[in-house]
Design a protein around this motif. Structure first.
Motif, PDB file in Angstrom:
ATOM      1  N   ARG A 148     -29.899   0.041 -21.260  1.00  0.00           N
ATOM      2  CA  ARG A 148     -30.941  -0.817 -22.060  1.00  0.00           C
ATOM      3  C   ARG A 148     -31.039  -2.079 -21.660  1.00  0.00           C
TER       4      ARG A 148
ATOM      5  N   VAL B 194     -31.948  -5.850 -21.421  1.00  0.00           N
ATOM      6  CA  VAL B 194     -32.734  -7.034 -22.231  1.00  0.00           C
ATOM      7  C   VAL B 194     -32.440  -8.289 -21.223  1.00  0.00           C
TER       8      VAL B 194
ATOM      9  N   GLY C 110     -37.555  -7.300 -23.447  1.00  0.00           N
ATOM     10  CA  GLY C 110     -36.957  -5.641 -23.151  1.00  0.00           C
ATOM     11  C   GLY C 110     -37.733  -4.598 -23.702  1.00  0.00           C
TER      12      GLY C 110
ATOM     13  N   ASN D  96     -33.348  -4.903 -28.240  1.00  0.00           N
ATOM     14  CA  ASN D  96     -33.910  -6.258 -28.323  1.00  0.00           C
ATOM     15  C   ASN D  96     -33.492  -6.911 -29.720  1.00  0.00           C
TER      16      ASN D  96
ATOM     17  N   LEU E 240     -39.900  -5.861 -20.830  1.00  0.00           N
ATOM     18  CA  LEU E 240     -39.160  -6.402 -19.613  1.00  0.00           C
ATOM     19  C   LEU E 240     -39.650  -7.170 -18.792  1.00  0.00           C
TER      20      LEU E 240
END
Ligand SMILES: NC(=O)c1ccc[n+]([C@@H]2O[C@H](COP(=O)([O-])OP(=O)(O)OC[C@H]3O[C@@H](n4cnc5c(N)ncnc54)[C@H](OP(=O)(O)O)[C@@H]3O)[C@@H](O)[C@H]2O)c1
Length: 222
Positions: free
Chosen positions: A135, A137, A163, A169, A190
């Motif tokens: 993930r 960010v 993100g 986030n 993002l």
């Protein structure tokens, strides 16, 4: 949460490490060279005037990534891909925060100019390379190392966060607000890192034009 800072020996990484450690977070300073990471840890202890910081450690980038819950990348653009290659297998399943700014200075040009990347931004470049299990960010791009290391003063800058995973986030927003003076602002997906990363060369320009070091950005009206 353990925060691994990859390239944590440089200006930006060291500044973030300093602020997070000061606020009681557990930080791992990562480097290609363990001795360099250990020196950075010593410097942080000296700056905080505290030799006994159990929440601060030094590791190689690979070990820091393995042991961190949140992995923060603070290397120059020219080191981004080689660093990502070295940690890709260890970062799977984690939150990865990209602070890289594609400055022309990285290819021998001016630090006040931006360079375009095929993926649209440095953060999207990381996301494309690391794959769907990470993930990604974008954060900390507009916070200057000079402000972060100016340890007795608040950092006068909003942290603009982009993100595609709202939970990631939120975690990074909470982390950014551990830095005294910083307000986090969620800026959407993002792809908006394309805009946020471009603010940094403008801030560098303002620093140079005004002979200062601490230019930052605040969003009003929210
Ligand atoms: N400085 C700022 O005020 C600021 C503000 C906002 C955003 N940023 C962004 O944050 C990132 C880091 O900036 P910085 O000023 O901290 O950079 P830096 O001091 O030049 O480098 C940070 C670290 O990256 C590693 N590194 C450098 N060159 C490398 C290479 N060729 N290959 C692999 N690793 C390399 C080094 O760590 P080891 O040698 O220990 O491995 C170095 O200590 C950049 O993308 C920058 O645009 C910086």
């Amino acid at each position: 949460m353990k925060i691994a800072i990859i390239g944590g020996t440089g200006d930006q990484g060291l500044g973030l490490a300093l602020r997070f450690v000061k606020s009681g977070e557990h930080v791992i300073v990562g480097s290609r060279d363990i001795k360099k990471a250990e020196n950075a840890v010593k410097l942080i202890k000296d700056m905080l005037n505290d030799e006994n910081l159990p929440n601060l450690s030094a590791m190689t980038n690979e070990d820091a990534t393995t042991n961190g819950d949140i992995v923060v990348l603070t290397v120059p653009l020219q080191a981004q891909m080689i660093t990502l290659k070295s940690i890709k297998e260890y970062v799977q399943g984690k939150i990865f925060v990209d602070a890289t700014v594609p400055l022309e200075g990285c290819i021998g040009g001016k630090p006040t100019r931006f360079v375009d990347l095929w993926e649209g931004s440095a953060a999207e470049r990381s996301a494309a390379f690391l794959g769907n299990d990470v993930r990604v960010v974008s954060a900390f791009c507009n916070l200057s190392a000079a402000s972060l290391t100016n340890i007795n003063e608040d950092v006068e800058c909003d942290c603009l966060i982009s993100g595609d995973d709202s939970q990631a986030n939120a975690i990074v927003m909470e982390l950014a607000e551990k830095i005294s003076g910083v307000r986090s602002i969620e800026c959407g997906p993002l792809e908006n890192a394309r805009i946020v990363e471009k603010i940094t060369p403008l801030l560098i320009n303002l620093n140079i034009r005004n002979r200062i070091k601490l230019a930052g950005i605040r969003i009003t009206g929210l």
